[in-house]
Design an enzyme around this catalytic site. Sequence first.
Site, mmCIF file in Angstrom:
data_model
loop_
_atom_site.group_PDB
_atom_site.id
_atom_site.type_symbol
_atom_site.label_atom_id
_atom_site.label_comp_id
_atom_site.label_asym_id
_atom_site.label_seq_id
_atom_site.Cartn_x
_atom_site.Cartn_y
_atom_site.Cartn_z
ATOM 1 C CG ASP A 113 27.064 15.741 -38.448
ATOM 2 O OD1 ASP A 113 26.749 16.550 -37.561
ATOM 3 O OD2 ASP A 113 26.743 15.881 -39.640
ATOM 4 N N GLY A 139 30.361 12.896 -33.528
ATOM 5 C CA GLY A 139 29.931 12.465 -32.190
ATOM 6 C C GLY A 139 30.598 13.319 -31.120
ATOM 7 C CE LYS A 140 31.721 18.590 -33.755
ATOM 8 N NZ LYS A 140 31.325 17.800 -34.930
ATOM 9 C CE LYS A 148 29.559 8.022 -26.031
ATOM 10 N NZ LYS A 148 29.303 6.625 -25.961
ATOM 11 C CG ASN A 173 26.793 26.137 -38.265
ATOM 12 O OD1 ASN A 173 26.810 26.396 -37.067
ATOM 13 N ND2 ASN A 173 27.833 26.364 -39.047
ATOM 14 C CB ALA A 174 26.720 22.992 -34.166
ATOM 15 N N GLY A 175 24.761 20.545 -34.809
ATOM 16 C CA GLY A 175 23.731 19.695 -34.214
ATOM 17 C C GLY A 175 24.441 18.627 -33.421
ATOM 18 C CG HIS A 176 27.172 19.346 -31.008
ATOM 19 N ND1 HIS A 176 28.082 20.137 -30.376
ATOM 20 C CD2 HIS A 176 27.485 19.409 -32.326
ATOM 21 C CE1 HIS A 176 28.902 20.661 -31.275
ATOM 22 N NE2 HIS A 176 28.548 20.241 -32.467
ATOM 23 C CB THR A 177 22.933 13.638 -30.956
ATOM 24 O OG1 THR A 177 22.757 14.199 -32.251
ATOM 25 C CG2 THR A 177 21.700 12.897 -30.525
ATOM 26 C CD GLN A 210 30.026 24.304 -37.317
ATOM 27 O OE1 GLN A 210 30.562 25.128 -36.602
ATOM 28 N NE2 GLN A 210 28.770 23.980 -37.143
ATOM 29 N N PRO A 249 20.325 13.462 -46.067
ATOM 30 C CG PRO A 249 19.896 12.340 -48.064
ATOM 31 C CD PRO A 249 19.488 13.537 -47.257
ATOM 32 N NE ARG A 250 24.907 13.578 -40.368
ATOM 33 C CZ ARG A 250 24.661 13.241 -39.095
ATOM 34 N NH1 ARG A 250 24.931 12.027 -38.669
ATOM 35 N NH2 ARG A 250 24.157 14.129 -38.268
ATOM 36 N N GLY A 297 28.500 3.100 -28.833
ATOM 37 C CA GLY A 297 27.056 3.347 -28.875
ATOM 38 C C GLY A 297 26.797 4.777 -28.433
HETATM 39 P P1 GDP Z 1 28.350 15.886 -33.509
HETATM 40 O O1 GDP Z 1 27.789 16.943 -34.392
HETATM 41 O O2 GDP Z 1 29.804 15.671 -33.751
HETATM 42 O O3 GDP Z 1 28.055 16.114 -32.049
HETATM 43 O O4 GDP Z 1 27.620 14.537 -33.921
HETATM 44 P P2 GDP Z 1 26.030 14.329 -34.198
HETATM 45 O O5 GDP Z 1 25.315 14.374 -32.890
HETATM 46 O O6 GDP Z 1 25.571 15.237 -35.268
HETATM 47 O O7 GDP Z 1 26.037 12.881 -34.826
HETATM 48 C C1 GDP Z 1 26.553 11.795 -34.152
HETATM 49 C C2 GDP Z 1 25.442 10.755 -33.907
HETATM 50 O O8 GDP Z 1 26.047 9.559 -33.490
HETATM 51 C C3 GDP Z 1 24.474 11.106 -32.812
HETATM 52 O O9 GDP Z 1 23.209 10.604 -33.162
HETATM 53 C C4 GDP Z 1 25.017 10.381 -31.584
HETATM 54 O O10 GDP Z 1 24.033 10.074 -30.636
HETATM 55 C C5 GDP Z 1 25.554 9.153 -32.217
HETATM 56 N N1 GDP Z 1 26.708 8.504 -31.580
HETATM 57 C C6 GDP Z 1 27.776 9.057 -30.969
HETATM 58 N N2 GDP Z 1 28.684 8.101 -30.649
HETATM 59 C C7 GDP Z 1 28.168 6.939 -31.072
HETATM 60 C C8 GDP Z 1 28.638 5.584 -31.073
HETATM 61 O O11 GDP Z 1 29.733 5.270 -30.631
HETATM 62 N N3 GDP Z 1 27.812 4.653 -31.657
HETATM 63 C C9 GDP Z 1 26.604 4.956 -32.192
HETATM 64 N N4 GDP Z 1 25.882 3.979 -32.714
HETATM 65 N N5 GDP Z 1 26.142 6.218 -32.205
HETATM 66 C C10 GDP Z 1 26.906 7.176 -31.657
HETATM 67 P P1 IMO Z 2 28.403 19.659 -36.242
HETATM 68 O O1 IMO Z 2 28.894 20.597 -35.163
HETATM 69 C C1 IMO Z 2 28.287 18.634 -40.471
HETATM 70 C C2 IMO Z 2 28.448 21.949 -43.317
HETATM 71 C C3 IMO Z 2 27.218 22.185 -44.150
HETATM 72 C C4 IMO Z 2 27.850 22.725 -45.406
HETATM 73 C C5 IMO Z 2 28.990 23.565 -44.867
HETATM 74 C C6 IMO Z 2 28.674 25.053 -44.736
HETATM 75 O O2 IMO Z 2 27.059 19.089 -35.961
HETATM 76 O O3 IMO Z 2 29.429 18.647 -36.578
HETATM 77 P P2 IMO Z 2 27.149 26.459 -43.067
HETATM 78 O O4 IMO Z 2 25.691 26.384 -42.766
HETATM 79 O O5 IMO Z 2 28.037 26.258 -41.870
HETATM 80 O O6 IMO Z 2 27.531 27.697 -43.826
HETATM 81 O O7 IMO Z 2 27.431 25.228 -44.079
HETATM 82 O O8 IMO Z 2 29.303 23.053 -43.590
HETATM 83 N N1 IMO Z 2 28.224 21.927 -41.857
HETATM 84 C C7 IMO Z 2 28.215 20.811 -41.115
HETATM 85 N N2 IMO Z 2 28.312 19.520 -41.473
HETATM 86 N N3 IMO Z 2 28.203 18.965 -39.166
HETATM 87 C C8 IMO Z 2 28.126 20.248 -38.789
HETATM 88 O O9 IMO Z 2 28.158 20.635 -37.498
HETATM 89 C C9 IMO Z 2 28.093 21.245 -39.780
HETATM 90 N N4 IMO Z 2 28.016 22.589 -39.768
HETATM 91 C C10 IMO Z 2 28.104 23.000 -41.037
HETATM 92 O O10 IMO Z 2 26.518 20.988 -44.381
HETATM 93 O O11 IMO Z 2 28.414 21.680 -46.161
HETATM 94 MG MG MG Z 3 26.224 17.210 -35.750
#
Ligand code: GDP
Ligand code: IMO
Ligand code: MG
Length: 427
Positions: free
Chosen positions: A13, A15-16, A18, A38-42, A223, A303-304, A414
């Site tokens: 998480d 911000g990959k 982005k 398991n990934a969530g990329h915004t 991840q 919650p993280r 941002g």
């Molecule tokens: P990822 O899993 O690494 O792609 O990251 P996530 O998407 O799970 O979480 C990153 C969050 O931060 C997302 O809601 C993005 O839209 C947001 N984000 C990315 N870069 C920035 C930044 O520079 N500032 C702020 N405020 N939010 C950001």
């Molecule tokens: P992105 O790509 C944050 C964490 C889980 C757990 C551990 C194992 O969005 O950054 P799993 O379901 O993979 O067996 O869970 O890894 N986890 C992540 N934490 N971002 C992620 O992906 C994650 N993918 C898995 O919370 O601690």
């Molecule tokens: Mg994520």
Amino acid sequence: MPAVVVIGTQWGDEGKGKIVDNLAEQADVVVRYSGGSNAGHTVVVDGKEYKLHLLPSGILYKGKTCVVANGVVLDPESILKELRGMEAQGIDVSGLRISDRAHVVLPYHKKLDELQEAALGDAKIGTTNKGIGPCYMDKAARVGIRVADLIDPEVFAQKLARNIAEKNKILTAIYGAEPFDYATVLAQYNEYAKQLAPYVTDTATLLHQSVAKGEKIMFEGAQATFLDLDHGTYPYVTSSNPIAGGVSTGAGVGPKAITTVVGVVKAYSTRVGEGPFATELLNETGDHIRQRGHEYGTTTGRPRRCGWLDARVVRYAAMLNSLDYLAITRLDILDELPSLKICVGYRHNGRLLEEIPASLKVLAEVEPIYEEMPGWQQDISGIRKYEDLPLNARRYVERLSEVVGVPLGIVSVGPGREQTIILKKMF
Ligand code: GDP
Ligand code: IMO
Ligand code: MG
């Protein structure tokens, strides 16, 4: 033939999504090479938020080839839901290619994930319950079902029969859970297979041809380094290899084809799920970061856990991934803090540690060595040039770069595409 890898340097998480979206504009091909839903990329485009789990972030641009490579564990239900969601928003998904060698997540994987976690009790990993671990277990045990098997009705029927019989024994005898009905799963997955078949191909060959043509390729890490099965804080890790080296096995691209590795670093630390976290802040500052940063999981809503920036772990990530540049994200989340701390090393029993300890017992006992720096206490989200950042913000990121030993490439202030300060062109 530039091939850029974007990986997470912390616990996910960062911000990959982005950063990949930002760089993908110049790329021809965007590839997911490990992990699964398991990934969530915004990605935020024109104020609109897209949450991607299996689809590469490049899908939001028209005309890019988007590859889900062999190293990914593919949940058909999840990717089809994403695909239909994209189509409903008018996004062209015709560039998607799915590896015939990717392993398929089945309903019993998700159930087993949940049951194994519950059985661990206090020792649980805190997985996303997406069936990731059990699916990779089947892959390693050589009983998994690959996409090529899924789209061949005869092969799939046979493999599913064998697998479901074994899993049902485990589910009922060990966990006292309900068994899965073979015919129901078969019918459901035959339907998924029909919908996915048009996208399926040998993606390693596709990427090889792409390299030969001199196309620009982006590898989107999921991840992160400290969730890596081999190098993370085992067992509090995921079951794949998110590090840059995972590109070679996860996409079938040799290490020499990779030209640049970008490490995404969140300007502070977060972790979701269990496991050691030396700089965790269990106080008001941690709460402030969580609230201001909306630090709740994209995939699970949990919650993280939040803490100070740990430059020591990022330095280790630089070593493991051969990082060329750092992409710092979410610097704006720290705007209001009067002072900040960066962890620059670990001490254990009074001794400075040279390595990141493998022992979780030692890791739980390490004492972070902090450097305190003044905050900038001003809104930086509108800044577009590095020189215009407040001096204290520049000092903060420059100190990180110095401790890690890797130059700054991108600073993000941002979530929007435009809220990105580019110091180095990656393509
Ligand atoms: P990822 O899993 O690494 O792609 O990251 P996530 O998407 O799970 O979480 C990153 C969050 O931060 C997302 O809601 C993005 O839209 C947001 N984000 C990315 N870069 C920035 C930044 O520079 N500032 C702020 N405020 N939010 C950001
Ligand atoms: P992105 O790509 C944050 C964490 C889980 C757990 C551990 C194992 O969005 O950054 P799993 O379901 O993979 O067996 O869970 O890894 N986890 C992540 N934490 N971002 C992620 O992906 C994650 N993918 C898995 O919370 O601690
Ligand atoms: Mg994520």
